[in-house]
Write a protein that holds these residues in place. Structure first.
Motif, short mmCIF file in Angstrom:
data_model
loop_
_atom_site.label_atom_id
_atom_site.label_comp_id
_atom_site.label_asym_id
_atom_site.label_seq_id
_atom_site.Cartn_x
_atom_site.Cartn_y
_atom_site.Cartn_z
N VAL A 290 58.70 6.46 -25.33
CA VAL A 290 59.23 5.13 -25.00
C VAL A 290 60.52 4.88 -25.77
O VAL A 290 61.51 4.37 -25.23
N ARG A 291 60.52 5.25 -27.06
CA ARG A 291 61.72 5.05 -27.88
C ARG A 291 62.89 5.91 -27.33
O ARG A 291 64.02 5.45 -27.28
N TYR A 292 62.58 7.13 -26.93
CA TYR A 292 63.61 8.03 -26.37
C TYR A 292 64.22 7.43 -25.11
O TYR A 292 65.44 7.40 -24.94
N ASN A 293 63.37 6.92 -24.22
CA ASN A 293 63.86 6.32 -22.98
C ASN A 293 64.69 5.07 -23.26
O ASN A 293 65.69 4.81 -22.58
N ALA A 294 64.29 4.30 -24.27
CA ALA A 294 65.04 3.10 -24.63
C ALA A 294 66.43 3.47 -25.15
O ALA A 294 67.42 2.82 -24.81
N VAL A 295 66.50 4.54 -25.94
CA VAL A 295 67.79 4.99 -26.47
C VAL A 295 68.69 5.49 -25.34
O VAL A 295 69.88 5.18 -25.30
N LEU A 296 68.11 6.25 -24.40
CA LEU A 296 68.90 6.74 -23.27
C LEU A 296 69.47 5.58 -22.45
O LEU A 296 70.63 5.61 -22.04
N GLU A 297 68.65 4.57 -22.23
CA GLU A 297 69.12 3.41 -21.47
C GLU A 297 70.24 2.70 -22.21
O GLU A 297 71.26 2.31 -21.62
N GLN A 298 70.06 2.54 -23.51
CA GLN A 298 71.07 1.87 -24.33
C GLN A 298 72.39 2.65 -24.31
O GLN A 298 73.48 2.07 -24.17
N GLN A 299 72.30 3.98 -24.44
CA GLN A 299 73.52 4.79 -24.45
C GLN A 299 74.18 4.82 -23.08
O GLN A 299 75.42 4.84 -22.98
N SER A 300 73.38 4.81 -22.02
CA SER A 300 73.96 4.74 -20.67
C SER A 300 74.75 3.46 -20.48
O SER A 300 75.84 3.46 -19.89
N THR A 301 74.23 2.36 -21.01
CA THR A 301 74.93 1.07 -20.92
C THR A 301 76.24 1.12 -21.69
O THR A 301 77.27 0.62 -21.23
N ALA A 302 76.21 1.75 -22.87
CA ALA A 302 77.43 1.87 -23.68
C ALA A 302 78.47 2.72 -22.96
O ALA A 302 79.67 2.39 -22.94
N PHE A 303 78.04 3.81 -22.35
CA PHE A 303 78.97 4.67 -21.61
C PHE A 303 79.51 3.98 -20.36
O PHE A 303 80.62 4.26 -19.92
N GLU A 304 78.70 3.08 -19.79
CA GLU A 304 79.16 2.36 -18.60
C GLU A 304 80.44 1.59 -18.91
O GLU A 304 81.37 1.53 -18.08
N THR A 305 80.53 1.01 -20.08
CA THR A 305 81.74 0.29 -20.49
C THR A 305 82.92 1.23 -20.62
O THR A 305 84.03 0.93 -20.18
N LEU A 306 82.67 2.41 -21.20
CA LEU A 306 83.75 3.38 -21.41
C LEU A 306 84.19 4.07 -20.12
O LEU A 306 85.38 4.32 -19.91
N LEU A 307 83.23 4.36 -19.25
CA LEU A 307 83.51 5.17 -18.06
C LEU A 307 83.74 4.34 -16.79
O LEU A 307 84.23 4.86 -15.80
N GLY A 308 83.34 3.08 -16.83
CA GLY A 308 83.66 2.20 -15.72
C GLY A 308 82.62 2.07 -14.63
O GLY A 308 82.80 1.29 -13.70
N SER A 309 81.54 2.86 -14.70
CA SER A 309 80.50 2.72 -13.67
C SER A 309 79.16 3.20 -14.21
O SER A 309 79.11 4.08 -15.08
N ALA A 310 78.09 2.65 -13.65
CA ALA A 310 76.74 3.04 -14.08
C ALA A 310 76.45 4.49 -13.68
O ALA A 310 75.79 5.23 -14.42
N ALA A 311 76.96 4.90 -12.52
CA ALA A 311 76.72 6.27 -12.05
C ALA A 311 77.37 7.29 -12.98
O ALA A 311 76.77 8.31 -13.34
N ALA A 312 78.62 7.02 -13.39
CA ALA A 312 79.32 7.93 -14.30
C ALA A 312 78.62 7.96 -15.66
O ALA A 312 78.52 9.02 -16.29
N ALA A 313 78.14 6.81 -16.11
CA ALA A 313 77.43 6.74 -17.39
C ALA A 313 76.15 7.56 -17.34
O ALA A 313 75.84 8.31 -18.27
N GLN A 314 75.40 7.42 -16.27
CA GLN A 314 74.15 8.17 -16.11
C GLN A 314 74.43 9.66 -16.07
O GLN A 314 73.72 10.46 -16.69
N GLU A 315 75.47 10.05 -15.36
CA GLU A 315 75.85 11.46 -15.27
C GLU A 315 76.22 12.01 -16.64
O GLU A 315 75.85 13.14 -17.00
N ARG A 316 76.95 11.21 -17.43
CA ARG A 316 77.35 11.67 -18.77
C ARG A 316 76.14 11.87 -19.67
O ARG A 316 76.04 12.89 -20.37
N VAL A 317 75.23 10.91 -19.68
CA VAL A 317 74.05 11.03 -20.53
C VAL A 317 73.20 12.23 -20.11
O VAL A 317 72.71 12.98 -20.97
#
Length: 227
Positions: free
Chosen positions: A30-57
């Motif tokens: 559960v903690r691992y999934n929470a961290v992945l979600e948090q990092q995906s959200t952070a990357f979304e700001t940097l990369l401009g889209s949720a899809a790109a963020a998910q792909e990066r993670v």
């Protein structure tokens, strides 16, 4: 009678160990999934889209499995490098260049990423490289020959391709260092930890979603009762 008691005690202890193991797996997943979600959200700001963020993670999860570095280290390094270089150093061969350099000298990848990013930015902006060169020299990554190579670029504004060519020429000597480090005991332990976390995360995806939904409902109820 003594043997029976010992057998019962062994069974109890074995069952308790299994329960503790499952509890650790569930909590860790559960903690691992929470961290992945948090990092995906952070990357979304940097990369401009949720899809790109998910792909990066997802790319970083795969990358971590073949390196001596753990996922949180790689995520932070990739975010830092994204800010300095876009995708030039933050993923793929660029990130591998940074990781190999860090593994070659046993330095934290976040520290190496910082100065690689600043050096790359200096090369592409025609900015002074002195501080980045000094810090990378202290880390054992720059020799006299490399210093001369970089000094020859001082004041020039290089294209992305040319800057990467210089970086490869300067630090290509470390190629393959992550693979070598990943076969050491510490590297194997790191890989095992990443693999366990990934498997635990997969096993608890539905549970994580339910916990997230329940937490949201509890917050909503708390807000309503406070009105």
């Amino acid at each position: 009678a003594t043997n029976a008691l010992l057998s019962q005690a062994a069974t109890y202890l074995s069952g308790a160990a299994v329960i503790r193991g499952l509890n650790r797996m569930i909590t860790g997943g559960v903690r691992y999934n929470a961290v992945l979600e948090q990092q995906s959200t952070a990357f979304e700001t940097l990369l401009g889209s949720a899809a790109a963020a998910q792909e990066r993670v997802e790319a970083l999860v795969k990358f971590a499995a073949s390196t001596p570095f753990q996922l949180p280290e790689l995520v932070n390094a990739s975010k830092l490098l994204q800010s300095f270089s876009g995708e030039a150093l933050s993923v793929g061969d660029g990130l591998r260049l940074v990781g190999d350099a860090a593994a070659a000298v046993g330095a934290p990848i976040g520290n190496v990423a910082m100065w690689f990013g600043r050096l790359y930015a200096a090369l592409t902006n025609g900015a002074p490289m002195g501080e980045a060169i000094a810090r990378l020299t202290e880390l054992g990554l720059i020799s006299g020959e490399t210093r001369r190579l970089l000094a020859a670029q001082e004041g020039q504004t290089l294209t992305t391709a040319d800057a990467m060519g210089v970086m490869q020429q300067a630090f290509g000597f470390a190629s393959g260092a992550m693979v070598k480090q990943s076969t050491t005991l510490n590297g194997l332990i790191s890989t095992m930890a990443d693999t366990f976390d990934m498997l635990a995360g997969k096993a608890t995806e539905r549970l994580t979603a339910r916990i997230k939904a329940l937490t949201g409902r509890m917050i909503d109820l708390g807000g309503q009762s406070a009105v």
